[in-house]
Design a protein around this motif. Structure first.
Motif, short mmCIF file in Angstrom:
data_model
loop_
_atom_site.label_atom_id
_atom_site.label_comp_id
_atom_site.label_asym_id
_atom_site.label_seq_id
_atom_site.Cartn_x
_atom_site.Cartn_y
_atom_site.Cartn_z
N GLN A 18 -0.51 -31.64 -0.64
CA GLN A 18 -1.35 -30.85 -1.53
C GLN A 18 -1.98 -29.66 -0.81
OE1 GLN A 18 -4.09 -33.63 -3.28
NE2 GLN A 18 -2.48 -34.67 -4.40
N GLN A 19 -1.66 -29.47 0.44
CA GLN A 19 -2.23 -28.35 1.20
C GLN A 19 -1.45 -27.08 0.95
OE1 GLN A 19 -5.19 -28.84 2.83
NE2 GLN A 19 -4.95 -30.83 1.90
N LYS A 71 2.28 -25.86 8.57
CA LYS A 71 1.54 -24.89 7.76
C LYS A 71 0.18 -24.64 8.42
CE LYS A 71 0.12 -24.03 3.00
NZ LYS A 71 0.06 -24.60 1.65
N ASP A 84 10.61 -26.73 -2.25
CA ASP A 84 9.27 -26.80 -2.81
C ASP A 84 8.22 -26.59 -1.71
OD1 ASP A 84 7.33 -27.39 -4.95
OD2 ASP A 84 6.96 -29.23 -3.80
N ALA A 85 8.42 -27.21 -0.56
CA ALA A 85 7.48 -27.03 0.56
C ALA A 85 7.46 -25.57 1.02
CB ALA A 85 7.85 -27.95 1.71
N ALA A 110 8.13 -22.93 -0.76
CA ALA A 110 7.48 -22.14 -1.80
C ALA A 110 5.96 -22.28 -1.74
CB ALA A 110 7.99 -22.57 -3.18
N LYS A 111 5.48 -23.38 -1.17
CA LYS A 111 4.03 -23.62 -1.04
C LYS A 111 3.48 -23.15 0.31
CE LYS A 111 4.03 -27.40 -4.32
NZ LYS A 111 3.96 -28.86 -4.51
N GLY A 112 4.30 -22.42 1.07
CA GLY A 112 3.81 -21.84 2.31
C GLY A 112 4.10 -22.60 3.58
N TRP A 113 4.80 -23.73 3.47
CA TRP A 113 5.19 -24.47 4.67
C TRP A 113 6.32 -23.72 5.36
CZ3 TRP A 113 2.78 -28.96 6.36
CH2 TRP A 113 1.84 -29.50 5.50
#
Length: 67
Positions: free
Chosen positions: A66-67, A52, A21-22, A24-27
């Motif tokens: 949430q970033q 990130k 999940d991280a 996928a969120k750009g981390w």
């Protein structure tokens, strides 16, 4: 601005989902994962650092997830 999180969880598929999940969120993964035995609970625990790059200035009040 580069921000940092250390994601931890019991050694289970939940840990892999948390990391996925991280990502996928750009981390981005930072370093190797780690494992340690939690003797009090009798389980292995996993940890993975992620970073990130964000445009917002860092604040201790920000919710990193949430970033």
């Amino acid at each position: 601005m580069l921000i940092y999180r250390l994601l931890t969880e019991d050694d289970s598929s939940e840990f892999c989902h948390k990391i996925s999940d991280a990502l996928a969120k750009g981390w981005v993964l930072h370093g190797d994962p780690t494992m340690s035995f939690d003797a009090a609970r009798g389980v292995m625990r996993c940890g993975q650092a992620v970073v990130k790059d964000i445009d917002t200035p860092y604040s201790p009040d920000m919710k990193l997830g949430q970033q």
